[in-house]
Write a protein that holds these residues in place. Structure first.
Motif, PDB file in Angstrom:
ATOM      1  N   UNK A  17     -35.933   4.652  31.507  1.00  0.00           N
ATOM      2  CA  UNK A  17     -35.595   4.492  32.940  1.00  0.00           C
ATOM      3  C   UNK A  17     -34.715   3.609  33.324  1.00  0.00           C
ATOM      4  N   UNK A  18     -34.969   2.492  33.073  1.00  0.00           N
ATOM      5  CA  UNK A  18     -34.276   1.293  33.617  1.00  0.00           C
ATOM      6  C   UNK A  18     -33.145   0.464  32.907  1.00  0.00           C
ATOM      7  N   UNK A  19     -33.316   0.482  31.804  1.00  0.00           N
ATOM      8  CA  UNK A  19     -32.406  -0.017  30.647  1.00  0.00           C
ATOM      9  C   UNK A  19     -32.716  -1.609  30.554  1.00  0.00           C
ATOM     10  N   UNK A  20     -34.011  -1.917  30.804  1.00  0.00           N
ATOM     11  CA  UNK A  20     -34.377  -3.080  30.368  1.00  0.00           C
ATOM     12  C   UNK A  20     -34.410  -3.564  29.139  1.00  0.00           C
ATOM     13  N   UNK A  21     -34.493  -2.435  28.046  1.00  0.00           N
ATOM     14  CA  UNK A  21     -34.334  -2.910  26.680  1.00  0.00           C
ATOM     15  C   UNK A  21     -32.928  -3.072  26.238  1.00  0.00           C
ATOM     16  N   UNK A  22     -31.816  -2.792  27.002  1.00  0.00           N
ATOM     17  CA  UNK A  22     -30.502  -3.055  26.573  1.00  0.00           C
ATOM     18  C   UNK A  22     -30.190  -4.743  26.784  1.00  0.00           C
ATOM     19  N   UNK A  23     -31.143  -5.260  27.590  1.00  0.00           N
ATOM     20  CA  UNK A  23     -31.098  -6.677  27.564  1.00  0.00           C
ATOM     21  C   UNK A  23     -31.733  -7.389  26.412  1.00  0.00           C
ATOM     22  N   UNK A  24     -32.488  -7.001  25.856  1.00  0.00           N
ATOM     23  CA  UNK A  24     -33.147  -7.676  24.911  1.00  0.00           C
ATOM     24  C   UNK A  24     -32.439  -8.606  23.796  1.00  0.00           C
ATOM     25  N   UNK A  25     -31.595  -8.017  23.320  1.00  0.00           N
ATOM     26  CA  UNK A  25     -30.673  -8.722  22.243  1.00  0.00           C
ATOM     27  C   UNK A  25     -30.023  -9.972  22.828  1.00  0.00           C
TER      28      UNK A  25
END
Length: 174
Positions: free
Chosen positions: A34-42
């Motif tokens: 929903x929010x794309x938070x996981x794309x910032x993990x790397x």
């Protein structure tokens, strides 16, 4: 800090490429994100790993050259925590601007990224200083154990820092 920030900035910018790679495979999630938070993990984990690795290298070098003695432990860890704070503040501001201005996320989302970077940098520098000093104290070669241990510790705990901040700012305070 002056010797480290240039490399961390370069690696931070390189980490944004990883974010785009992760985002480009969004279709694999079946639209469940929903929010794309996981794309910032790397980006976040990479920043923590890079900061921790720099600290480990600096501490091991200081130990090898005799510049850091066992009785210097508290002073060295304190200095590295301060360095992590300063690096985290600078990279956090850049992360906020990147998230809000370039990617168009709302400020609260940018605050999650900025505060996560800050927390991860402080943590990575503290652990990066402490691990080789403790290894030496227990007669373990710091060069042998520090890098793998830092990588594992900072990755796992960096995610905890990130998700805790996200929960507090995006759910509890929303």
């Amino acid at each position: 800090m002056r010797r480290r920030i240039g490399w961390l900035l370069l690696l931070f910018l390189a980490g944004t490429i990883t974010r785009y790679v992760v985002d480009s495979f969004n279709w694999l999630h079946g639209g469940s994100r929903r929010n794309g938070l996981d794309t910032f993990i790397p980006l976040l984990i990479g920043t923590g790993g890079n900061a921790g690795s720099q600290t480990v290298g600096t501490i091991i070098r200081g130990i090898a050259l005799g510049e850091i003695r066992q009785e210097d432990t508290f002073r060295v860890v304190g200095r590295e925590l301060l360095t992590g704070l300063l690096l985290g503040l600078l990279l956090g501001v850049i992360g906020f601007v990147f998230t809000c201005v370039l990617l168009g996320h709302p400020p609260i989302f940018g605050a999650v990224i900025a505060l996560a970077i800050l927390g991860i940098c402080i943590w990575a520098n503290g652990v990066g200083a402490l691990v080789p000093l403790l290894a030496r104290r227990f007669n373990i070669d710091p060069a042998l154990v520090s890098a793998p241990l830092i990588s594992t510790l900072v990755d796992a705990t960096g995610l905890l820092i990130f998700y805790t901040i996200a929960i507090v700012l995006l759910i509890k305070l929303a």
